[in-house]
Every structure is written in C-alpha cells, then in structure tokens.
Design an enzyme around this catalytic site. Structure first.
Site, PDB file in Angstrom:
ATOM      1  N   ASP A  30       0.707   4.072  -6.126  1.00  0.00           N
ATOM      2  CA  ASP A  30      -0.403   4.605  -5.325  1.00  0.00           C
ATOM      3  C   ASP A  30      -0.390   6.130  -5.295  1.00  0.00           C
ATOM      4  O   ASP A  30       0.386   6.781  -6.015  1.00  0.00           O
ATOM      5  CB  ASP A  30      -0.369   4.029  -3.909  1.00  0.00           C
ATOM      6  CG  ASP A  30       0.806   4.539  -3.108  1.00  0.00           C
ATOM      7  OD1 ASP A  30       1.836   4.881  -3.723  1.00  0.00           O
ATOM      8  OD2 ASP A  30       0.712   4.619  -1.865  1.00  0.00           O
TER       9      ASP A  30
ATOM     10  N   LYS B 121       2.678  13.801   7.306  1.00  0.00           N
ATOM     11  CA  LYS B 121       3.653  13.129   8.176  1.00  0.00           C
ATOM     12  C   LYS B 121       4.986  13.854   8.144  1.00  0.00           C
ATOM     13  O   LYS B 121       5.295  14.604   7.205  1.00  0.00           O
ATOM     14  CB  LYS B 121       3.825  11.674   7.793  1.00  0.00           C
ATOM     15  CG  LYS B 121       4.519  11.443   6.482  1.00  0.00           C
ATOM     16  CD  LYS B 121       4.838   9.957   6.345  1.00  0.00           C
ATOM     17  CE  LYS B 121       5.471   9.686   5.015  1.00  0.00           C
ATOM     18  NZ  LYS B 121       5.963   8.321   4.903  1.00  0.00           N
TER      19      LYS B 121
ATOM     20  N   THR C  10       4.607  -3.483  11.089  1.00  0.00           N
ATOM     21  CA  THR C  10       4.082  -2.826   9.891  1.00  0.00           C
ATOM     22  C   THR C  10       4.390  -1.331   9.919  1.00  0.00           C
ATOM     23  O   THR C  10       4.228  -0.671  10.951  1.00  0.00           O
ATOM     24  CB  THR C  10       2.560  -3.052   9.841  1.00  0.00           C
ATOM     25  OG1 THR C  10       2.334  -4.446   9.632  1.00  0.00           O
ATOM     26  CG2 THR C  10       1.916  -2.260   8.725  1.00  0.00           C
TER      27      THR C  10
ATOM     28  N   ARG D 270      -3.782  10.724   9.521  1.00  0.00           N
ATOM     29  CA  ARG D 270      -4.745  10.668   8.399  1.00  0.00           C
ATOM     30  C   ARG D 270      -6.142  10.873   8.939  1.00  0.00           C
ATOM     31  O   ARG D 270      -6.548  10.227   9.901  1.00  0.00           O
ATOM     32  CB  ARG D 270      -4.664   9.326   7.675  1.00  0.00           C
ATOM     33  CG  ARG D 270      -3.326   9.185   7.006  1.00  0.00           C
ATOM     34  CD  ARG D 270      -3.278   8.065   6.013  1.00  0.00           C
ATOM     35  NE  ARG D 270      -1.874   7.881   5.662  1.00  0.00           N
ATOM     36  CZ  ARG D 270      -1.400   6.890   4.956  1.00  0.00           C
ATOM     37  NH1 ARG D 270      -2.213   5.951   4.510  1.00  0.00           N
ATOM     38  NH2 ARG D 270      -0.118   6.808   4.696  1.00  0.00           N
TER      39      ARG D 270
ATOM     40  N   LYS E 229       9.538   3.500   1.020  1.00  0.00           N
ATOM     41  CA  LYS E 229       9.301   2.552  -0.055  1.00  0.00           C
ATOM     42  C   LYS E 229       9.165   3.344  -1.345  1.00  0.00           C
ATOM     43  O   LYS E 229       8.891   4.541  -1.314  1.00  0.00           O
ATOM     44  CB  LYS E 229       8.089   1.680   0.234  1.00  0.00           C
ATOM     45  CG  LYS E 229       6.792   2.399   0.571  1.00  0.00           C
ATOM     46  CD  LYS E 229       5.785   1.387   1.109  1.00  0.00           C
ATOM     47  CE  LYS E 229       4.386   1.954   1.239  1.00  0.00           C
ATOM     48  NZ  LYS E 229       4.124   2.536   2.557  1.00  0.00           N
TER      49      LYS E 229
ATOM     50  N   ASP F  11       4.701   5.551  -3.420  1.00  0.00           N
ATOM     51  CA  ASP F  11       5.634   4.671  -2.715  1.00  0.00           C
ATOM     52  C   ASP F  11       5.277   3.195  -2.838  1.00  0.00           C
ATOM     53  O   ASP F  11       6.058   2.330  -2.472  1.00  0.00           O
ATOM     54  CB  ASP F  11       5.824   5.088  -1.247  1.00  0.00           C
ATOM     55  CG  ASP F  11       4.537   5.130  -0.458  1.00  0.00           C
ATOM     56  OD1 ASP F  11       3.461   4.874  -1.044  1.00  0.00           O
ATOM     57  OD2 ASP F  11       4.598   5.448   0.743  1.00  0.00           O
ATOM     58  N   ARG F  12       4.072   2.898  -3.349  1.00  0.00           N
ATOM     59  CA  ARG F  12       3.698   1.485  -3.500  1.00  0.00           C
ATOM     60  C   ARG F  12       3.849   1.036  -4.952  1.00  0.00           C
ATOM     61  O   ARG F  12       3.861   1.860  -5.863  1.00  0.00           O
ATOM     62  CB  ARG F  12       2.248   1.268  -3.094  1.00  0.00           C
ATOM     63  CG  ARG F  12       1.990   1.523  -1.639  1.00  0.00           C
ATOM     64  CD  ARG F  12       0.590   1.075  -1.285  1.00  0.00           C
ATOM     65  NE  ARG F  12       0.330   1.363   0.116  1.00  0.00           N
ATOM     66  CZ  ARG F  12      -0.602   0.762   0.840  1.00  0.00           C
ATOM     67  NH1 ARG F  12      -1.387  -0.142   0.274  1.00  0.00           N
ATOM     68  NH2 ARG F  12      -0.761   1.070   2.105  1.00  0.00           N
TER      69      ARG F  12
ATOM     70  N   ASP G 228       0.795   8.479  -3.398  1.00  0.00           N
ATOM     71  CA  ASP G 228       2.041   9.219  -3.162  1.00  0.00           C
ATOM     72  C   ASP G 228       3.261   8.547  -3.777  1.00  0.00           C
ATOM     73  O   ASP G 228       4.400   8.961  -3.513  1.00  0.00           O
ATOM     74  CB  ASP G 228       2.244   9.444  -1.662  1.00  0.00           C
ATOM     75  CG  ASP G 228       2.352   8.150  -0.888  1.00  0.00           C
ATOM     76  OD1 ASP G 228       1.753   7.143  -1.309  1.00  0.00           O
ATOM     77  OD2 ASP G 228       3.031   8.142   0.160  1.00  0.00           O
TER      78      ASP G 228
ATOM     79  N   THR H 208       0.052   4.458  11.356  1.00  0.00           N
ATOM     80  CA  THR H 208       1.128   3.699  10.701  1.00  0.00           C
ATOM     81  C   THR H 208       2.021   4.624   9.878  1.00  0.00           C
ATOM     82  O   THR H 208       3.229   4.432   9.795  1.00  0.00           O
ATOM     83  CB  THR H 208       0.531   2.622   9.760  1.00  0.00           C
ATOM     84  OG1 THR H 208      -0.490   1.908  10.459  1.00  0.00           O
ATOM     85  CG2 THR H 208       1.582   1.651   9.289  1.00  0.00           C
TER      86      THR H 208
ATOM     87  N   SER I 114      -1.794   8.802   1.011  1.00  0.00           N
ATOM     88  CA  SER I 114      -1.299   7.640   0.274  1.00  0.00           C
ATOM     89  C   SER I 114      -2.362   6.943  -0.569  1.00  0.00           C
ATOM     90  O   SER I 114      -2.912   7.546  -1.474  1.00  0.00           O
ATOM     91  CB  SER I 114      -0.655   6.700   1.277  1.00  0.00           C
ATOM     92  OG  SER I 114       0.069   5.723   0.620  1.00  0.00           O
ATOM     93  N   HIS I 115      -2.670   5.691  -0.225  1.00  0.00           N
ATOM     94  CA  HIS I 115      -3.600   4.907  -1.040  1.00  0.00           C
ATOM     95  C   HIS I 115      -5.059   5.250  -0.753  1.00  0.00           C
ATOM     96  O   HIS I 115      -5.944   4.734  -1.429  1.00  0.00           O
ATOM     97  CB  HIS I 115      -3.358   3.421  -0.789  1.00  0.00           C
ATOM     98  CG  HIS I 115      -3.563   3.052   0.646  1.00  0.00           C
ATOM     99  ND1 HIS I 115      -2.712   3.463   1.639  1.00  0.00           N
ATOM    100  CD2 HIS I 115      -4.538   2.355   1.245  1.00  0.00           C
ATOM    101  CE1 HIS I 115      -3.143   3.011   2.794  1.00  0.00           C
ATOM    102  NE2 HIS I 115      -4.255   2.343   2.595  1.00  0.00           N
TER     103      HIS I 115
HETATM  104  C1  VG1 Z   1      -0.972   0.182   5.589  1.00  0.00           C
HETATM  105  C2  VG1 Z   1      -0.138  -1.029   5.212  1.00  0.00           C
HETATM  106  C3  VG1 Z   1       1.285  -0.839   5.680  1.00  0.00           C
HETATM  107  C4  VG1 Z   1       1.853   0.460   5.117  1.00  0.00           C
HETATM  108  C5  VG1 Z   1       0.940   1.626   5.470  1.00  0.00           C
HETATM  109  C6  VG1 Z   1       1.380   2.920   4.822  1.00  0.00           C
HETATM  110  O1  VG1 Z   1      -0.999   0.330   6.989  1.00  0.00           O
HETATM  111  O2  VG1 Z   1      -0.692  -2.198   5.760  1.00  0.00           O
HETATM  112  O3  VG1 Z   1       2.051  -1.939   5.290  1.00  0.00           O
HETATM  113  O4  VG1 Z   1       3.128   0.714   5.644  1.00  0.00           O
HETATM  114  O5  VG1 Z   1      -0.390   1.343   5.026  1.00  0.00           O
HETATM  115  O6  VG1 Z   1       1.464   2.778   3.445  1.00  0.00           O
HETATM  116  P1  VG1 Z   1      -2.220  -0.171   7.907  1.00  0.00           P
HETATM  117  O7  VG1 Z   1      -1.881   0.269   9.288  1.00  0.00           O
HETATM  118  O8  VG1 Z   1      -3.447   0.417   7.345  1.00  0.00           O
HETATM  119  O9  VG1 Z   1      -2.242  -1.668   7.756  1.00  0.00           O
HETATM  120  V1  VG1 Z   1       1.054   4.087   2.478  1.00  0.00           V
HETATM  121  O10 VG1 Z   1       1.545   3.724   0.898  1.00  0.00           O
HETATM  122  O11 VG1 Z   1      -0.565   4.180   2.825  1.00  0.00           O
HETATM  123  O12 VG1 Z   1       1.929   5.322   3.135  1.00  0.00           O
HETATM  124 CO    CO Z   2       1.717   5.314  -0.267  1.00  0.00          CO
END
Ligand code: VG1
Ligand code: CO
Length: 543
Positions: free
Chosen positions: A277, A126, A344, A22, A376, A281-282, A279, A18, A113-114
C-alpha cells in the site's frame, strides 16, 4: 536563525484515529494546521528537548513540505537529532526499523496509507514511540487533549534544507541526517530470511510480480527483489513513487489492485504475485489462480514461519485484530502457543510484542508483521511467503489447500459501505448496541443469534482497557459477523461488516466465498437495518 513563537487557536477534530490523524490534504495545508498538531504531539510527549526523531513519509502530495515544517519545529523545540529518509521517503516499517536500530526516542510518519493522495485527496501524520510502534492510546488521547488547548507553537525562521543529499546538515542546534531509506531495512530482511534459497528460487525460473502501486515500496522492492535476489528486471510493477500514486488507491486488495489479480488469474500468469500500500505496511498475496485472504495468510505464515531462519525456534504466540478471522487461532492451538484478540489498529500489538508474548501479528485488512519491527510490514510478508514457498516447493494454491485440509477453512469477507451519512452510520451502531442484550435466541433469515456483544479489550501486559471496539454477532452455526466504523476515513463514515464462517476439514472447502457467507450477510443486514438506514443495497468494496 530566530526561534519564533506563533500564537494559534485550536483546530477542531484533530483526534488521531486508527492510525494517526488523517484529513483531506487541503485541511492539512491550512496555515497552522499541521503546526498545531505537531506542537500538540511534542507537548504530549513532554517535549522533544535533546531527543532524536526519525522523520519520513510515503511521498504523497505535501510530504516534502510537511517534513520541512516538522524539521523546523523539532529544531525550535530543542530536538538534538533528526534522521530523515532521502527525498523525505520512508516506508512505515522502515521508519519503525530506523527508530529501533538508531535508538531514537520516536518518529513522525507522514502517510494516509491506503487512502489516495493528491491535493484533493488525503494526508496523514502519526507519532511512533521508541519501540518503533504507533503511539498507544494513552499518548494519542494526550495529543488530542493538547490540540484542544494549544495557544502557540514554536518554529524557526530558516530556509528549507536539502533532503535529496545524503549526509548531515545543521538546522538551528539540531543535526539532520539524511539517510538512504532502503539500506537498513534491506539489511534487516537479509538477517531474517534465507537469501540464498530465495536467489535459487528466482534462478529456477519461479516467476513473481510485485505491484508497488506507485507508492513507497517501489525502491525497497527493486533493491531487495531485483538487485539482491536476482529477480528479473520488471518484477516490480509501478515501482516509482508518485505524489498521487498514479491517481489510484494504493490499497492492495482485489478491487484496487485488479490488474495484478487479473494477471495471476490468467493462463500465463506468474507463480506468485503481491502488492503493497501507500506506506508499505500492507500486503496482498496471490498465487497462480488464487487470492489468499489476509486472515488465511496470517494462519499460513503462523503454521510455516519456522521454515525461515528468523523463526526456526518457533513462534511465541500470535495476535490478531478482533475482526480478523479465527484461522490463526486454530494454528496457535495446534502449536500450543498463546493467541490474542486485540482491537483494530497496530498500536494494540506493541505491548504484546515488547513483552515477547507474540511473534506474529495480523489484521484482516492486509496487515501482517512480526517482532522484527513494531509495524505491519508488506515486503516482510512477501519475503516470508517466498521463503516458505522455496522450502516447501509447492504452489501457493496447494499450500492453501493443504492448510484447509489440516485446519478447516474460515470463509471470510469484509463488506465496506463507504462515505455514508455520518449521523445515519452512528445511529445504526448506537441502535444495534442498544439491542445487543436482546438478540440471543432470535432468528433472522436462516441464522439464529447465539450471543452478541460490544468488544472491549483488556491489555494483558499494560492493563489498559479499550471499550467500543466493534459489535460482534455470534450465530448458533458458529459463524460470526462484526460491525465497526472505520477510523481512517476522511469523508462521512465507512461502515465495515466483517463476515466469517468456519467449515471443518472434512467439509466443502471450495465454495465461492460470497456464496458461503450469504446467509450471514443477510442476517446481519436484517439485524442492523442496514439497507433502510444507509440507503445502500450492496457494499462499495468487498474484500
Ligand atoms: C484500517 C484497517 C485497520 C488498519 C488501519 C491502518 O482501519 O481496518 O486494520 O490497522 O486501517 O492501516 P479502519 O479504522 O479504517 O478500519 V494503514 O495501512 O491505513 O496504516
Ligand atoms: Co498502510
């Protein structure tokens, strides 16, 4: 300095998900693993000869080492210029901004990210394109194709460079500019928002807590909230980035940011609280005694954005990811602007933003952003909320109630079933897909299916088509459930079940969320055979 060409054999599974690739940190640390993915990325974009790249990450374990590797490879591959955040740090929105401000050809963002960080946790990488946004699928597919056939990568035989000192260093034939990670971003925020009104808000005694969760937003939030806007010292919690995020999940939701939620729910809690989060962006938005779901946040921001200087002329349109609730659609309809439903992942918003079709975008996973960058942006969302609060002079709770009384309420929750057996999770999805055509008209518990499909997205700007973006169950009562597998996990499979039900403005607007959604959750479990197939009777995380 010598350019080295190292032969290599392809690694399996270097498929961007996504948001980039990772994996467990130790997987990334294997000799050649990072190098192969970076070379595949360079090859997929026709090389980096003469190009300018922005490079930075969220500071997690292996960030600094990986940046040195990437810099050597960029120089060996002929890049002219690299712009790196001091200490290797750049939040994802700040990297997006730097790419745009400096006219870079692209950027490499190091983050999972998270996901938690550390040698036994997760790492990620990425590629972002010249608009500052995540590479679209055509490029991520090309990167994956390259990873499968790669036979060598190119690097330099040089020592590490000093990333702590701001200024320019020469690496081979490439200039490396180490820049302050915060200043360009802070300047952008100052352009977008009414900093005088925000300063007055803080001066009036309005109390805010921002939890940076030991991740990258600490320095950004301290500079903007405490230094520029005059919020009291201590407004920013957990503000020093650490390689393992204090051993927590830097995921701003009521589960992983529970101490902050407990604080705002307490008697003496602040007026407003937020978290970001790994990085940056959340965002999670809280008001005294209230949690704002990300889907509602997008809708409230869409309805009120005109109160902030950047959006006084109104918004061109709104886009949301498909599993995000339809609360924003109701606002778009009232404003008579376009509303788009995308798969997504932020990469699907880029074309709409570039074409000027939308101004605001959002995802249910705590992502909100606008056309100011192509990612984001956690702190941006916080500042927009504060700007709105400063103008409306109402509490978060009252703004939310007022919103629901105008548009009705979309009760919403996401249930995550984590670290499932991958085969079992894929079989669940495959079997449900096979049943979709037969579901309409069937009842499950208290709910009857009206329609069911697998979501395909036809990008209205670039014409690209993306299939299999989630399974949708529409019920006759108007409620909806969506099922999809996560594309960011690094262990087994994570099944996400997204549940929503709209209540009109004259209905009961204050039911407990899980109670409001119980029937749909039960019906979805029956339809998918969730309990038998996964062995789980309850989700691991409910947001
Ligand atoms: C998750 C979220 C998605 C978001 C992605 C990256 O993806 O659901 O909405 O865009 O993380 O966010 P997934 O495929 O696990 O549902 V971040 O802040 O982790 O870059
Ligand atoms: Co993030």
């Amino acid at each position: 300095m010598t350019i080295l060409t190292q032969s290599c054999t392809p690694f399996d599974g270097q498929k961007p998900g996504t948001s980039g690739l990772r994996k467990k940190t130790r997987v990334f640390m294997q000799p050649g693993y990072l190098e192969c993915f970076v070379q595949a990325t360079f090859n997929a974009i026709d090389g980096v000869m003469g190009k300018t790249l922005v490079i930075g990450g969220d500071g997690r374990y292996f960030n600094a080492e990986a940046i040195q590797t990437i810099l050597r490879m960029a120089a060996a591959n002929g890049a002219a210029h690299a712009i790196v955040g001091q200490g290797g740090l750049l939040s994802t929105p700040a990297a997006s901004n730097l790419i745009r401000q400096r006219g870079a050809d692209g950027g490499l963002i190091l983050s999972a990210s998270h996901n938690p960080g550390g040698i036994d946790e997760d790492f990620g990488l990425k590629y972002n394109i010249s608009n500052g946004g995540p590479a679209p699928e055509a490029i991520t597919d090309a990167i994956f194709a390259q990873t499968k056939t790669l036979s060598s990568y190119t690097t330099l035989d040089t020592a590490d460079i000093d990333l702590e000192r701001i200024g320019t260093t020469v690496l081979g034939d490439m200039n490396v500019d180490v820049v302050d990670p915060v200043s360009d971003y802070a300047a952008l925020m100052q352009e977008l928002f009414d900093f005088d009104a925000l300063r007055a808000l803080f001066a009036s005694g309005f109390r805010v807590k921002f939890d940076a969760m030991h991740a990258v937003t600490g320095p950004y939030a301290k500079t903007i909230l405490e230094d520029m806007l005059g919020a009291p010292k201590g407004t920013v919690l957990n503000g020093v980035p650490s390689v393992d995020f204090g051993k927590g999940h830097p995921d701003p939701n009521p589960i992983w940011a529970k101490p902050l939620v407990d604080l705002v729910m307490s008697e003496d809690g602040p007026d407003f609280a937020a978290a970001s989060d790994g990085d940056g962006d959340r965002n999670m938005i809280l008001g005294k005694g209230v949690y704002v779901t990300p889907s509602d946040s997008l809708a409230v921001l869409a309805a009120n954005a005109h109160l902030a200087p950047a959006y006084t002329r109104g918004i061109a349109g709104v886009a949301r990811s498909m599993p995000t609730s339809r609360a924003a659609d109701r606002v778009a309809e009232a404003l008579a602007v376009e509303c788009f439903e995308t798969p997504t992942g932020w990469k699907f918003f880029g074309a709409l933003l570039d074409a000027g079709r939308v101004t605001l975008c959002g995802e249910e996973s705590a992502g909100t952003g606008s056309d100011h960058v192509r990612e984001k942006d956690g702190l941006w969302a916080v500042l927009l909320w504060l700007n709105i609060l400063a103008m409306r002079k109402m509490s978060v709770k009252d703004i939310l109630q007022d919103h629901w009384q105008t548009f009705g309420r979309d009760y919403y929750s996401r249930h995550d079933f984590e670290a499932l057996d991958s085969d079992a999770a894929h079989a669940l999805m495959a079997d449900l897909t096979a049943q979709l055509d037969r579901l309409a008209g069937q009842s499950f518990g208290a709910c009857t299916v009206a329609a069911a499909d697998s979501f395909s997205y036809h990008d209205p700007v670039d014409g690209s088509v993306s299939h299999n973006q989630g399974l949708r169950l529409h019920f006759t009562c108007g409620a909806r459930a969506v099922l999809r597998l996560s594309g960011t996990g690094t262990e087994g499979a994570t099944l996400r079940v997204y549940l929503e039900r709209h209540t009109p403005k004259d209905g009961d607007l204050n039911i407990e969320t899980q109670a409001a959604l119980r029937d749909i959750a039960e019906a979805t479990a029956l339809i998918s055979g969730l309990a038998e197939r996964t062995g789980r009777s309850a989700p691991d995380v409910m947001t």
